[in-house]
Design an enzyme around this catalytic site. Structure first.
Site, PDB file in Angstrom:
ATOM      1  N   HIS A 309       0.855  -1.188   0.000  1.00  0.00           N
ATOM      2  CA  HIS A 309       0.000   0.000   0.000  1.00  0.00           C
ATOM      3  C   HIS A 309       0.888   1.235   0.000  1.00  0.00           C
ATOM      4  O   HIS A 309       1.972   1.235   0.578  1.00  0.00           O
ATOM      5  CB  HIS A 309      -0.924   0.011   1.229  1.00  0.00           C
ATOM      6  CG  HIS A 309      -2.034   0.995   1.129  1.00  0.00           C
ATOM      7  ND1 HIS A 309      -1.884   2.325   1.493  1.00  0.00           N
ATOM      8  CD2 HIS A 309      -3.313   0.862   0.697  1.00  0.00           C
ATOM      9  CE1 HIS A 309      -3.028   2.954   1.289  1.00  0.00           C
ATOM     10  NE2 HIS A 309      -3.909   2.090   0.812  1.00  0.00           N
ATOM     11  N   ASP A 369      -7.955  -4.538  -0.866  1.00  0.00           N
ATOM     12  CA  ASP A 369      -8.394  -4.985  -2.188  1.00  0.00           C
ATOM     13  C   ASP A 369      -8.224  -6.486  -2.370  1.00  0.00           C
ATOM     14  O   ASP A 369      -8.877  -7.100  -3.216  1.00  0.00           O
ATOM     15  CB  ASP A 369      -7.602  -4.255  -3.278  1.00  0.00           C
ATOM     16  CG  ASP A 369      -7.752  -2.755  -3.189  1.00  0.00           C
ATOM     17  OD1 ASP A 369      -8.898  -2.291  -3.133  1.00  0.00           O
ATOM     18  OD2 ASP A 369      -6.727  -2.044  -3.164  1.00  0.00           O
TER      19      ASP A 369
END
Length: 434
Positions: A309, A369
């Site tokens: 991330h 995700d």
């Protein structure tokens, strides 16, 4: 904010300037460079704005190193476990959790605005049936400004708040109708007797020919996904909304800009990419280790989607919550067999990533995700609707930031600068001499 100063010295000229250091309630201190160019003629250079605070905000705080995400001071773990999406919307927009009377009034207000103007049905027919639902979302949300003129006085605080309510209310209808239009099924009107999440599933999947009752587990799963995706500080799409809003564009145009920004595979499209990767692995004859080695190979273009991330350098707190939801759906027997296989692959990849030195060293932990797409598939939501789901959840964050920014009398139009690296001045050469 308390202040002290830092000294910046230009070694070439010997000139120095004192810059204020700002102290937020949480997070890194910031050097105020707003007067730097005016006083020194110097610019700062920060590609991707990773070292730049573009604004102040009271809404969301995240600490990427600690894996911490808070809305208005409340941890995402507690909100997802104990709260509802409507409570989260109220909190983000108003600053405090509501009491029962306030929450009931807020829900009634949102519910009252779930219908779309009837003429907007015809607007959908202007799109091709095979248009990506995100393309439809950008167009329809932007077109709201042509139907709801009474909410566009951005100088009026009540109008701004009413526009926020309208967007929260209508986004599920817009999203569901994008799906229905692409699939050739009749539009389903909102049912005001249902909760926000249940109503969306009703508009997505019910048919005139048979009764539809959403699974309580799926309703709760959607509720939690909406909460965990509601806001995430100054990400690309939120910054886009603020940038568009800074020009005093109407709220519908600003949110449409945010949806367009979210569409990118490096942002909101990442959950779709993660599921496509899991499907690719599932269909191949190779085991997971083969793809792990491909990901490590610098000469190979293959990437493990759903890992790492931009901000989080530890486990994404939202991923832990969504991961548990995945197991509840699988254990509850609500997922198809192929989705169970995808989750098994995901679990194997996660185990490797948390133990393999290559991933640990680079802090490539599974992110939100990585799991949300599996839940969407289990709900019957197709791949091309994944980012639409993200947009529906993030609308409250976008409009809260827009509302906060427009209420600040110090807001100015955003105008980033650049370092020009092109040709220096040249004289025009007539065409005949070139």
């Amino acid at each position: 904010m308390a202040k002290n100063t830092a000294t910046l010295t230009d070694n070439e000229t010997g000139e120095s300037i004192e810059l204020n250091i700002l102290h937020p309630t949480q997070g890194p201190k910031a050097i105020d460079v707003s007067q730097l160019y005016k006083k020194t003629g110097l610019l700062t250079y920060d590609p991707g704005f990773m070292s730049t605070a573009s604004c102040w905000s009271d809404i969301t705080y995240l600490d990427g190193d600690q894996g911490l995400l808070e809305y208005r001071g409340y941890s995402i773990d507690q909100l997802a476990e104990k709260g509802s999406f409507m409570e989260t919307c109220y909190l983000l927009l108003n600053g405090e959790l509501p009491n029962k009377e306030e929450l009931d009034s807020f829900i009634n207000l949102v519910t009252y605005h779930t219908m779309l103007h009837e003429q907007m049905k015809r607007f959908y027919s202007g799109f091709r049936r095979d248009a990506h639902p995100m393309a439809t979302m950008v167009g329809v949300v932007g077109a709201l400004s042509a139907f709801y003129h009474e909410y566009m006085d951005i100088a009026d605080e009540k109008d701004r708040y009413d526009a926020a309510i309208l967007l929260i209310a209508k986004m599920p209808t817009i999203a569901a109708w994008s799906y229905r239009y692409a699939n050739g099924t009749p539009f389903v009107y909102p049912n005001n007797n249902l909760s926000y999440a249940e109503n969306f599933l009703h508009m997505m999947f019910s048919l005139p020919s048979e009764k539809y009752i959403a699974s309580p587990i799926m309703v709760r799963a959607l509720e939690v996904i909406l909460i965990t995706h509601a806001d995430h500080e100054q990400n690309a799409s939120t910054s886009t909304v603020r940038l568009a809003g800074s020009s005093e564009a109407n709220p519908f145009a600003a949110i449409a800009a945010g949806i367009a920004s979210l569409w990118g595979p490096a942002h909101g499209g990442a959950n779709e990419a993660a599921v496509k990767m899991l499907i690719e692995i599932s269909k191949s004859k190779e085991d997971v280790d083969y793809f792990i080695e491909k990901a490590k190979d610098k000469t190979n273009n293959f990437r493990l989607m759903g890992f790492g991330h931009r901000v989080y350098k530890s486990y994404d707190p939202r991923a832990k919550i969504i991961r548990d939801l995945c197991h509840q759906i699988i254990d509850g027997g609500l997922a198809k067999e192929e989705h169970k296989e995808l989750l098994d692959i995901a679990m194997t990849l996660e185990k490797v990533a948390l133990e393999d030195e290559y991933f640990v060293k680079r802090k490539l932990y599974p992110n939100v995700d990585f799991y949300s797409g599996i839940i969407f598939l289990s709900m019957g939501i197709p791949l091309n609707m994944f980012t639409v789901m993200f947009a529906m959840a993030r609308t409250i964050g976008w409009i809260s930031h827009w509302h906060e920014m427009m209420g600040d009398n110090k807001t100015r139009i955003s105008r980033p600068r650049q370092l020009y690296t092109g040709k220096s001045h040249r004289d025009y050469v007539p065409l005949a001499k070139r």
